[in-house]
Design an enzyme around this catalytic site. Structure first.
Site, PDB file in Angstrom:
ATOM      1  N   SER A   1       2.574  18.009  -8.379  1.00  0.00           N
ATOM      2  CA  SER A   1       2.537  16.655  -7.817  1.00  0.00           C
ATOM      3  C   SER A   1       1.736  15.750  -8.725  1.00  0.00           C
ATOM      4  CB  SER A   1       1.853  16.704  -6.440  1.00  0.00           C
ATOM      5  OG  SER A   1       1.594  15.407  -5.947  1.00  0.00           O
TER       6      SER A   1
ATOM      7  N   LYS B   1      -2.781  21.555  -4.818  1.00  0.00           N
ATOM      8  CA  LYS B   1      -1.881  20.391  -4.933  1.00  0.00           C
ATOM      9  C   LYS B   1      -2.348  19.452  -6.037  1.00  0.00           C
ATOM     10  CE  LYS B   1      -0.116  16.499  -2.145  1.00  0.00           C
ATOM     11  NZ  LYS B   1      -0.794  15.262  -2.545  1.00  0.00           N
TER      12      LYS B   1
ATOM     13  N   HIS C   1       0.852  12.902  -7.174  1.00  0.00           N
ATOM     14  CA  HIS C   1       0.381  12.068  -6.064  1.00  0.00           C
ATOM     15  C   HIS C   1       1.312  10.861  -5.868  1.00  0.00           C
ATOM     16  CE1 HIS C   1      -3.566  12.241  -3.803  1.00  0.00           C
ATOM     17  NE2 HIS C   1      -3.109  11.107  -3.318  1.00  0.00           N
TER      18      HIS C   1
ATOM     19  N   ASP D   1       6.336  17.599  -5.109  1.00  0.00           N
ATOM     20  CA  ASP D   1       6.597  16.263  -4.555  1.00  0.00           C
ATOM     21  C   ASP D   1       6.463  15.236  -5.647  1.00  0.00           C
ATOM     22  OD1 ASP D   1       3.944  15.271  -4.814  1.00  0.00           O
ATOM     23  OD2 ASP D   1       3.448  15.639  -2.721  1.00  0.00           O
TER      24      ASP D   1
ATOM     25  N   TYR E   1       0.835  -1.203   0.000  1.00  0.00           N
ATOM     26  CA  TYR E   1       0.000   0.000   0.000  1.00  0.00           C
ATOM     27  C   TYR E   1       0.874   1.258   0.000  1.00  0.00           C
ATOM     28  CZ  TYR E   1      -2.729   3.821   1.910  1.00  0.00           C
ATOM     29  OH  TYR E   1      -3.291   5.058   2.113  1.00  0.00           O
TER      30      TYR E   1
HETATM   31  C1  FMN Z   1       0.127   6.143   1.809  1.00  0.00           C
HETATM   32  C2  FMN Z   1      -0.148   7.445   1.120  1.00  0.00           C
HETATM   33  C3  FMN Z   1      -1.339   8.128   1.374  1.00  0.00           C
HETATM   34  C4  FMN Z   1      -1.572   9.378   0.784  1.00  0.00           C
HETATM   35  N1  FMN Z   1      -2.699  10.094   1.124  1.00  0.00           N
HETATM   36  C5  FMN Z   1      -2.881  11.351   0.602  1.00  0.00           C
HETATM   37  C6  FMN Z   1      -3.976  12.169   1.026  1.00  0.00           C
HETATM   38  O1  FMN Z   1      -4.779  11.782   1.882  1.00  0.00           O
HETATM   39  N2  FMN Z   1      -4.098  13.400   0.467  1.00  0.00           N
HETATM   40  C7  FMN Z   1      -3.215  13.878  -0.479  1.00  0.00           C
HETATM   41  O2  FMN Z   1      -3.372  15.001  -0.963  1.00  0.00           O
HETATM   42  N3  FMN Z   1      -2.169  13.120  -0.876  1.00  0.00           N
HETATM   43  C8  FMN Z   1      -1.983  11.893  -0.354  1.00  0.00           C
HETATM   44  N4  FMN Z   1      -0.889  11.149  -0.732  1.00  0.00           N
HETATM   45  C9  FMN Z   1       0.064  11.719  -1.706  1.00  0.00           C
HETATM   46  C10 FMN Z   1       1.157  12.501  -0.980  1.00  0.00           C
HETATM   47  O3  FMN Z   1       0.650  13.640  -0.353  1.00  0.00           O
HETATM   48  C11 FMN Z   1       2.254  12.941  -1.936  1.00  0.00           C
HETATM   49  O4  FMN Z   1       1.698  13.683  -2.984  1.00  0.00           O
HETATM   50  C12 FMN Z   1       3.064  11.781  -2.522  1.00  0.00           C
HETATM   51  O5  FMN Z   1       3.224  10.740  -1.584  1.00  0.00           O
HETATM   52  C13 FMN Z   1       4.420  12.305  -2.952  1.00  0.00           C
HETATM   53  O6  FMN Z   1       5.176  11.335  -3.582  1.00  0.00           O
HETATM   54  P1  FMN Z   1       6.260  10.428  -2.833  1.00  0.00           P
HETATM   55  O7  FMN Z   1       5.463   9.399  -2.074  1.00  0.00           O
HETATM   56  O8  FMN Z   1       7.040   9.825  -3.955  1.00  0.00           O
HETATM   57  O9  FMN Z   1       7.053  11.295  -1.925  1.00  0.00           O
HETATM   58  C14 FMN Z   1      -0.628   9.913  -0.132  1.00  0.00           C
HETATM   59  C15 FMN Z   1       0.561   9.214  -0.382  1.00  0.00           C
HETATM   60  C16 FMN Z   1       0.816   8.013   0.247  1.00  0.00           C
HETATM   61  C17 FMN Z   1       2.127   7.316  -0.016  1.00  0.00           C
END
Ligand code: FMN
Length: 372
Positions: free
Chosen positions: A255, A233, A257, A288, A36
């Site tokens: 981003s 974002k 995500h 990110d 996950y």
């Molecule tokens: C387990 C997990 C849950 C996430 N949940 C959210 C969230 O609730 N809201 C959101 O805007 N981004 C969410 N993200 C995305 C992160 O905010 C971010 O954009 C992303 O993890 C950045 O990439 P990286 O994992 O390579 O650092 C989530 C990422 C992960 C890994």
């Protein structure tokens, strides 16, 4: 990171490299949780491209610059961050630490950075705000009508947050195939105190319907109802970056995500230069998706980002050693960042510029982690 000692870090002080943090997280998490945390949407092409794109940027250092001990700090929304590595919103953060977003907010304060607190995270946004001195930004998913949204914004303002961050890249929840194969459904398993039970949300059709229906008109409305700095974002094109700036947003957050939403998307670092140019100083830019190393941070700042954020690495730091593990991860990122700056011939973040980088063909070795 003043005041961080061997004692503060405890067993996490044994972690000498970022790959060790990731390896310890992998050993600690269950297989489902690991998948996950590290997986992406569908074929995971976006996920891998995020890393390959960083490897395609090579440094072109300057020597004999007397760079000395570099200053890693940078200003974001008028605040000096000792380390411009923000903690990204992770709604399910309680999967990785029982104190969830509160643990992250506390570590952000210790590390001299800020944190995003997710709509879907635990504990309640007020509890997180009162438990940390770090700058905190509330990440908004829209799960109700404007009345619902106004109430939530009022809660965020009353609690004393430093900004509101609307995530705009989840019109439909990405098909994370690792989770589907594992029959692992994280969205059903964690408490959501910022949201209440789904039946408590007035006018809610189903969770993603409101997010999917959002338009720039809604953003203009939101801009009008709050004086807090507004962050958008999930921007992945110069076209949208320019529109966001026209709407008076304070921060454009580039981003994809972390590769968890749209498969076959561009890497966020590849979009950064066009976004910086389209925004043209009217808003700050944050990035990110794929940040794993101090050198990645330096590359993003050289291309014009004010700060970066980490999602997966944050979850892994917490999993590897709780709050101390995350603090250690940030400390390692700062050490790598400082080493990179010095060897680039740069004394501070303000001296970084795009000409310190050249695009090259990727080398498999540097695209770590190649396959998780
Ligand atoms: C387990 C997990 C849950 C996430 N949940 C959210 C969230 O609730 N809201 C959101 O805007 N981004 C969410 N993200 C995305 C992160 O905010 C971010 O954009 C992303 O993890 C950045 O990439 P990286 O994992 O390579 O650092 C989530 C990422 C992960 C890994």
């Amino acid at each position: 990171m003043t005041g961080v000692t061997q004692k503060t870090l405890g067993r996490a002080a044994d972690l000498l490299t970022i790959p060790e943090v990731v390896e310890r997280a992998r050993q600690t998490l269950s297989g489902d949780q690991w998948d996950y945390s590290c997986g992406g949407a569908e074929s995971e092409t976006t996920l891998r491209r995020n890393r390959t794109a960083f490897a395609e940027l090579a440094f072109r250092p300057r020597v004999l610059m007397g760079a000395g001990q570099p200053d890693t700090s940078a200003t974001f929304l008028g605040r000096l961050l000792a380390l411009p590595v923000l903690l990204a919103p992770v709604g399910s953060i309680a999967t990785f630490h029982p104190d969830g977003a509160l643990a992250c907010a506390r570590v952000a304060a210790d590390a001299g950075t800020g944190a995003f607190v997710g709509t879907l995270s635990h504990p309640a946004l007020e509890v997180v705000r009162s438990g940390s001195t770090a700058p905190l930004f509330f990440q908004l998913y829209v799960y109700g009508d404007r009345g619902w949204l106004r109430d939530l914004v009022s809660r965020v303002e009353a609690a004393g947050y430093q900004g509101i961050c609307v995530t705009v890249d989840v019109s439909a929840y990405g098909r994370r195939e690792r989770d589907l194969h594992n029959r692992y459904f994280p969205r059903q398993s964690v408490e959501r105190p910022n949201l209440g039970a789904s039946t408590d949300v007035p006018g809610m059709v189903h969770r993603d319907a409101y997010n999917a229906a959002l338009t720039w008109d809604d953003l203009a409305w939101l801009r009008g109802v709050t004086r807090l700095p507004l962050i958008v974002k999930g921007i992945m094109s110069s076209d949208d970056a320019a529109i966001a700036a026209d709407h008076g947003v304070d921060v454009v957050y580039v981003s994809n995500h972390g590769g968890r939403q749209l498969d076959h998307a561009l890497a966020s670092i590849d979009v950064l230069p066009e976004v910086v140019s389209a925004v043209d100083g009217r808003a700050e830019v944050v990035l990110d998706s794929g940040i794993m190393r101090g050198s990645d941070v330096v590359k993003a700042l050289a291309l014009g980002a004010r700060a970066v954020a980490i999602g997966k690495l944050m979850a892994w730091g917490l999993s590897a050693g709780g709050e101390a593990g995350l603090l250690r991860t940030l400390q390692l990122l700062q050490t790598e960042m400082a080493t990179t700056l010095t060897n680039l011939g740069v004394r501070s973040v303000s001296e970084l510029h795009p000409d310190l980088l050249r695009r090259v063909s990727p080398s498999a070795a540097s695209a770590w982690p190649a396959d998780l």
